[in-house]
Design a protein around this motif. Structure first.
Motif, short mmCIF file in Angstrom:
data_model
loop_
_atom_site.label_atom_id
_atom_site.label_comp_id
_atom_site.label_asym_id
_atom_site.label_seq_id
_atom_site.Cartn_x
_atom_site.Cartn_y
_atom_site.Cartn_z
N MET A 29 0.84 -1.19 0.00
CA MET A 29 0.00 0.00 0.00
C MET A 29 0.88 1.25 0.00
SD MET A 29 -3.10 1.24 -0.08
CE MET A 29 -4.29 0.02 0.47
N GLU A 30 1.92 1.24 0.81
CA GLU A 30 2.84 2.39 0.86
C GLU A 30 3.55 2.58 -0.48
OE1 GLU A 30 4.06 2.47 5.58
OE2 GLU A 30 5.04 1.01 4.26
N GLU A 31 3.90 1.49 -1.12
CA GLU A 31 4.55 1.58 -2.42
C GLU A 31 3.60 2.17 -3.47
OE1 GLU A 31 6.16 -2.27 -3.35
OE2 GLU A 31 7.60 -2.17 -1.69
N VAL A 32 2.35 1.74 -3.45
CA VAL A 32 1.35 2.28 -4.38
C VAL A 32 1.18 3.78 -4.13
CG1 VAL A 32 -1.11 2.27 -4.97
CG2 VAL A 32 0.14 0.10 -4.75
N MET A 33 1.07 4.16 -2.87
CA MET A 33 0.91 5.57 -2.55
C MET A 33 2.17 6.37 -2.91
SD MET A 33 -2.17 5.80 -1.83
CE MET A 33 -2.11 7.55 -1.56
N ALA A 34 3.33 5.77 -2.80
CA ALA A 34 4.58 6.46 -3.16
C ALA A 34 4.60 6.77 -4.66
CB ALA A 34 5.79 5.61 -2.77
N ILE A 35 4.10 5.85 -5.48
CA ILE A 35 4.02 6.11 -6.92
C ILE A 35 3.07 7.28 -7.16
CG2 ILE A 35 3.29 5.18 -9.16
CD1 ILE A 35 4.13 2.36 -7.99
N HIS A 36 1.93 7.24 -6.51
CA HIS A 36 0.97 8.35 -6.61
C HIS A 36 1.63 9.66 -6.18
CE1 HIS A 36 -1.75 11.11 -4.49
NE2 HIS A 36 -2.52 10.94 -5.55
N ASP A 37 2.30 9.64 -5.03
CA ASP A 37 2.91 10.85 -4.49
C ASP A 37 4.03 11.39 -5.39
OD1 ASP A 37 1.19 10.49 -2.38
OD2 ASP A 37 2.73 9.87 -0.95
N GLU A 38 4.67 10.52 -6.12
CA GLU A 38 5.74 10.94 -7.03
C GLU A 38 5.19 11.73 -8.22
OE1 GLU A 38 8.52 8.86 -10.36
OE2 GLU A 38 8.27 7.77 -8.48
N VAL A 39 4.06 11.29 -8.76
CA VAL A 39 3.54 11.94 -9.97
C VAL A 39 2.47 13.00 -9.70
CG1 VAL A 39 4.19 10.11 -11.57
CG2 VAL A 39 1.95 10.03 -10.47
N ILE A 124 1.83 9.97 -17.53
CA ILE A 124 2.13 11.34 -17.10
C ILE A 124 3.55 11.71 -17.50
CG2 ILE A 124 2.53 12.81 -15.07
CD1 ILE A 124 0.07 11.36 -13.80
N ASN A 125 4.51 10.88 -17.14
CA ASN A 125 5.91 11.19 -17.44
C ASN A 125 6.19 11.26 -18.94
OD1 ASN A 125 6.69 11.41 -14.71
ND2 ASN A 125 6.95 9.21 -14.56
N THR A 126 5.61 10.34 -19.70
CA THR A 126 5.82 10.32 -21.14
C THR A 126 5.19 11.53 -21.82
OG1 THR A 126 5.88 7.91 -21.12
CG2 THR A 126 5.46 8.94 -23.24
N SER A 127 3.97 11.87 -21.44
CA SER A 127 3.30 13.00 -22.08
C SER A 127 3.99 14.31 -21.74
CB SER A 127 1.82 13.04 -21.69
OG SER A 127 1.64 13.29 -20.32
#
Length: 137
Positions: A29-39, A124-127
């Motif tokens: 769950m923390e890893e999923v949220m970290a991806i969200h928090d990064e972008v 997001i990163n690609t666009s």
């Protein structure tokens, strides 16, 4: 209104940090949220780039490239909003913030959501990268 409330909810979630035990790594769950928090902070960049590209769209081939890049940014933005809404509908705050144990069904959902958020981050990163290159040309 519901979308605004949900976005605020996720902003609060992402700003809250759980105390982690040193011996344990981050939970899924923390890893999923970290991806969200990064972008998530890049959403402002998406909007800024859309506005810049919108001014350059016309009927020329270059204008059409700008339009495609703008649409990619808009799609990336929509995918983030859709992901956040779906994620919030599947998990409660105790599961997200407190590490409440997930049912087997919710564990399957978390696996799905992890793959989805990775795809959102990629979009997001690609666009953004594509738009920035076009604007610099």
């Amino acid at each position: 209104m519901r979308t605004v409330a949900f976005i605020l909810f996720l902003a609060i979630i992402s700003s809250c940090k759980q105390e982690k035990k040193i011996a344990e790594g981050p939970s899924q769950m923390e890893e999923v949220m970290a991806i969200h928090d990064e972008v998530m902070p890049k959403m402002g960049t998406l909007s800024k780039l859309v506005a810049e590209l919108k001014e350059k769209v016309d009927s020329t081939d270059t204008g059409k490239e700008y339009e495609m890049a703008m649409k990619d940014l808009q799609e990336a933005n929509k995918s983030m909003m859709d992901w956040m809404m779906g994620f919030g509908n599947r998990f409660d705050s105790d599961e997200i913030l407190e590490g409440k144990e997930l049912s087997p069904e919710k564990q399957v959902w978390l696996n799905e959501e992890e793959e989805k958020v990775k795809e959102v981050a990629k979009k997001i990163n690609t666009s953004i990268a594509k738009a920035e290159v076009l604007i610099k040309e």
